[in-house]
Design a protein around this motif. Sequence first.
Motif, PDB file in Angstrom:
ATOM      1  N   GLY A  71       0.792  -1.221   0.000  1.00 43.80           N
ATOM      2  CA  GLY A  71       0.000   0.000   0.000  1.00 43.80           C
ATOM      3  C   GLY A  71       0.828   1.276   0.000  1.00 43.80           C
ATOM      4  O   GLY A  71       0.311   2.351  -0.302  1.00 43.80           O
ATOM      5  N   ILE A  75       1.417   1.871  -6.276  1.00 48.64           N
ATOM      6  CA  ILE A  75       1.203   1.043  -7.460  1.00 48.64           C
ATOM      7  C   ILE A  75      -0.259   0.594  -7.496  1.00 48.64           C
ATOM      8  O   ILE A  75      -0.804   0.155  -6.482  1.00 48.64           O
ATOM      9  N   LEU A  77      -3.024  -2.044  -9.179  1.00 46.20           N
ATOM     10  CA  LEU A  77      -2.992  -3.383  -9.791  1.00 46.20           C
ATOM     11  C   LEU A  77      -4.359  -3.759 -10.366  1.00 46.20           C
ATOM     12  O   LEU A  77      -5.382  -3.638  -9.692  1.00 46.20           O
ATOM     13  N   PRO A  79      -5.656  -7.219 -11.532  1.00 46.35           N
ATOM     14  CA  PRO A  79      -5.264  -8.617 -11.666  1.00 46.35           C
ATOM     15  C   PRO A  79      -6.026  -9.324 -12.781  1.00 46.35           C
ATOM     16  O   PRO A  79      -7.047  -8.825 -13.268  1.00 46.35           O
ATOM     17  N   VAL A  82      -9.597  -9.976 -12.100  1.00 44.28           N
ATOM     18  CA  VAL A  82     -10.267  -8.722 -11.762  1.00 44.28           C
ATOM     19  C   VAL A  82     -10.393  -8.515 -10.245  1.00 44.28           C
ATOM     20  O   VAL A  82     -10.048  -7.474  -9.721  1.00 44.28           O
ATOM     21  N   ALA A  83     -10.932  -9.548  -9.554  1.00 39.83           N
ATOM     22  CA  ALA A  83     -11.037  -9.513  -8.087  1.00 39.83           C
ATOM     23  C   ALA A  83     -11.747  -8.268  -7.574  1.00 39.83           C
ATOM     24  O   ALA A  83     -11.269  -7.601  -6.659  1.00 39.83           O
ATOM     25  N   LEU A  84     -12.918  -7.964  -8.163  1.00 34.85           N
ATOM     26  CA  LEU A  84     -13.737  -6.889  -7.584  1.00 34.85           C
ATOM     27  C   LEU A  84     -14.315  -7.409  -6.277  1.00 34.85           C
ATOM     28  O   LEU A  84     -14.718  -8.570  -6.192  1.00 34.85           O
ATOM     29  N   PHE A  96     -12.687   2.908  -2.426  1.00 34.93           N
ATOM     30  CA  PHE A  96     -12.011   2.081  -1.420  1.00 34.93           C
ATOM     31  C   PHE A  96     -10.627   2.632  -1.044  1.00 34.93           C
ATOM     32  O   PHE A  96     -10.337   2.879   0.130  1.00 34.93           O
ATOM     33  N   GLY A  97      -9.793   2.843  -2.055  1.00 36.70           N
ATOM     34  CA  GLY A  97      -8.425   3.328  -1.803  1.00 36.70           C
ATOM     35  C   GLY A  97      -8.404   4.735  -1.218  1.00 36.70           C
ATOM     36  O   GLY A  97      -7.794   4.975  -0.172  1.00 36.70           O
ATOM     37  N   ARG A 144     -10.651   1.388 -10.109  1.00 34.08           N
ATOM     38  CA  ARG A 144     -10.244   1.169  -8.715  1.00 34.08           C
ATOM     39  C   ARG A 144      -8.724   1.305  -8.574  1.00 34.08           C
ATOM     40  O   ARG A 144      -8.224   1.888  -7.614  1.00 34.08           O
ATOM     41  N   ALA A 145      -8.003   0.738  -9.567  1.00 32.10           N
ATOM     42  CA  ALA A 145      -6.530   0.794  -9.508  1.00 32.10           C
ATOM     43  C   ALA A 145      -6.012   2.211  -9.717  1.00 32.10           C
ATOM     44  O   ALA A 145      -4.978   2.587  -9.173  1.00 32.10           O
ATOM     45  N   LEU A 148      -6.303   6.100  -6.822  1.00 33.16           N
ATOM     46  CA  LEU A 148      -5.320   6.735  -5.923  1.00 33.16           C
ATOM     47  C   LEU A 148      -4.225   7.492  -6.686  1.00 33.16           C
ATOM     48  O   LEU A 148      -3.240   7.916  -6.085  1.00 33.16           O
TER      49      LEU A 148
ATOM     50  N   ARG B 223      -6.643 -13.195  -3.767  1.00 31.65           N
ATOM     51  CA  ARG B 223      -6.435 -12.043  -4.641  1.00 31.65           C
ATOM     52  C   ARG B 223      -7.162 -10.806  -4.107  1.00 31.65           C
ATOM     53  O   ARG B 223      -6.686  -9.680  -4.262  1.00 31.65           O
ATOM     54  N   TYR B 224      -8.343 -11.031  -3.456  1.00 30.40           N
ATOM     55  CA  TYR B 224      -9.077  -9.882  -2.895  1.00 30.40           C
ATOM     56  C   TYR B 224      -8.207  -9.132  -1.881  1.00 30.40           C
ATOM     57  O   TYR B 224      -8.131  -7.909  -1.888  1.00 30.40           O
ATOM     58  N   VAL B 227      -5.314  -7.262  -3.647  1.00 32.03           N
ATOM     59  CA  VAL B 227      -5.733  -5.999  -4.263  1.00 32.03           C
ATOM     60  C   VAL B 227      -5.971  -4.952  -3.173  1.00 32.03           C
ATOM     61  O   VAL B 227      -5.540  -3.800  -3.291  1.00 32.03           O
ATOM     62  N   ALA B 228      -6.646  -5.376  -2.086  1.00 28.23           N
ATOM     63  CA  ALA B 228      -6.912  -4.433  -0.981  1.00 28.23           C
ATOM     64  C   ALA B 228      -5.602  -3.895  -0.415  1.00 28.23           C
ATOM     65  O   ALA B 228      -5.507  -2.719  -0.053  1.00 28.23           O
ATOM     66  N   MET B 229      -4.579  -4.747  -0.377  1.00 29.30           N
ATOM     67  CA  MET B 229      -3.289  -4.301   0.166  1.00 29.30           C
ATOM     68  C   MET B 229      -2.606  -3.297  -0.766  1.00 29.30           C
ATOM     69  O   MET B 229      -1.969  -2.352  -0.307  1.00 29.30           O
ATOM     70  N   THR B 230      -2.768  -3.488  -2.077  1.00 27.38           N
ATOM     71  CA  THR B 230      -2.184  -2.483  -2.984  1.00 27.38           C
ATOM     72  C   THR B 230      -2.922  -1.152  -2.859  1.00 27.38           C
ATOM     73  O   THR B 230      -2.384  -0.105  -3.211  1.00 27.38           O
ATOM     74  N   LEU B 231      -4.171  -1.208  -2.356  1.00 30.13           N
ATOM     75  CA  LEU B 231      -4.945   0.030  -2.210  1.00 30.13           C
ATOM     76  C   LEU B 231      -4.722   0.683  -0.845  1.00 30.13           C
ATOM     77  O   LEU B 231      -5.380   1.671  -0.528  1.00 30.13           O
ATOM     78  N   GLY B 232      -3.852   0.091  -0.022  1.00 31.57           N
ATOM     79  CA  GLY B 232      -3.498   0.761   1.230  1.00 31.57           C
ATOM     80  C   GLY B 232      -3.824  -0.008   2.497  1.00 31.57           C
ATOM     81  O   GLY B 232      -3.534   0.465   3.592  1.00 31.57           O
ATOM     82  N   CYS B 233      -4.484  -1.160   2.368  1.00 33.27           N
ATOM     83  CA  CYS B 233      -4.799  -1.939   3.573  1.00 33.27           C
ATOM     84  C   CYS B 233      -3.543  -2.650   4.077  1.00 33.27           C
ATOM     85  O   CYS B 233      -2.697  -3.061   3.270  1.00 33.27           O
TER      86      CYS B 233
END
Lengths: 206, 327
Positions: A71, A75, A77, A79, A82-84, A96-97, A144-145, A148, B223-224, B227-233
Amino acid sequence: MLILEEVSVRVGQFVLPEFSLEIAEGECVALMGPSGCGKTTLMETVCGLRSGMIRGRILLDGVEISGLPPGARGIGLVPQDVALFPTLTVREQLEFGPKLHGWGRREIRERTDGLAEDLGLEKLLNRVPHGLSGGEARRVALGRALALKPRLLCLDEALSGLDEERHDEVLQVIRKMIEREGVTALHVTHSRKEAEAIADRVVVMG
Amino acid sequence: MEEKQGRDKIWRVRPEWPFLLFLVFVVAAYLGLLLLMVGANVLTVSWKDAWEILKDPDIQHSIKLTFVTCTATAILSVLVSVPVAYLLSRYQFRGRAFIDTLLDIPILLPPLIVGLSLLILFNRVSPSDCCWMMAGGFLLAAVSGCLWKGKGMVQSVTGGMAVVFGGLALLLSGNESSLEDIASGAGIPMTFHPLGVVLAQFPVAAAFAVRTMRTTFDQISPRYEEVAMTLGCNRGQAFARVVLPLAGKGMVAAGTMAWARALGEFGPILIFAGATRGRTEVLATSVFLEINIGNLPGAAALSLLMILLAVTTLLLVRFFVGRGGAM
């Protein structure tokens, strides 16, 4: 600007041999290579999602990010799958971010609305991911990616599984967003055609 | 074309009758046994018997205690099973398979042994002995880990825990009172007390809850969180904000499974909490006590009540798990 200096990664028995790469600011590079050569492992290492980097350095805009948590790397991502987040609406995915990073309410609203307009998501903002088409889901994941304003955008086979029409449509959207946001991008793909269509430069691994 | 116009012949693949009959016979025999068991209870009990037994104040206390203890056990089991199952599902570490096996032990052990072990632990073992045992366990884990794979994070943590528990054991070495003495002194007596019922139900119920939660977390793509970790979690935030909402149904299923398992628990309760009427009696012990005083219709009526509760619980589990434990 992303610089990988002789990066080598060990994941279980697999060892990614030393790999170097430079991507200029605002440049989009497509990373290609045969299955199992370590493209995704390398991308995940850059994102900070894989420990096991046994050699080398990763620098983003002159700052070494090798030891930073995901975080804190700046960067975004997208994937392959997709992993929504299944329980969140499209608006919540985009917010979210920024919410996590403590942005102001007005700033979040402006960013979300701007991304929704650019990505054609205005009518989907209150929908949950279940029921979105493959192309719509890709656009939400891209938004989403990018929410931020990352310094690097990583796309891991983000167009796989789409039919030809949707594939071309999402490809155009990705290309447009990379240019509009001025973000440096690393795109992992199997398709030479896709790589040439989306990237300024193609790098082949393995 | 021999088919007459207007009449399409429908071809069917002939079933293999002998094999199909064999399958039907086995299913019918097994289901028949289960239904006959329930039917035997129904034939033994009359509405009058059922009403009489349900009016009994001791039985009403038993029903209340059953609901309270099963619910407490289910909540406790979910609280413990969520972190345990998440650790096993998401982290690769040395000794994971061993811990996984250890967690199944309560399911495999004879129920009486669970109760006896609790009884001995609380009444014959001093706090310093407990600390020595914990220190020994952690030391064994640390040494075997070092011998097997060399120094690492897990070995450091287990070695540190061994030192902590060793120190605690030395500090407590003069204190020869039992755990039960300490618990009673703190106002939370366990042995032959209603709280002991929860403790007796907990080991097996929690083991089932861990299994259910493990399946739930395994079904949720990591993967969830990534992704959450790349967004700051951080890891904890990704777990709380992304994984837990997805695991909601699995948690309900785990709780329901633990509740049902606690309902059927008898041996450990009898040994550790006793079967005192109006005090530590739960439905399973009520059935036992009614049989002991020769009231078979009463025992059958209570059995039917338990069967009804168990079937309802199982249907709830099917409802939640069948619709995807991970959502």
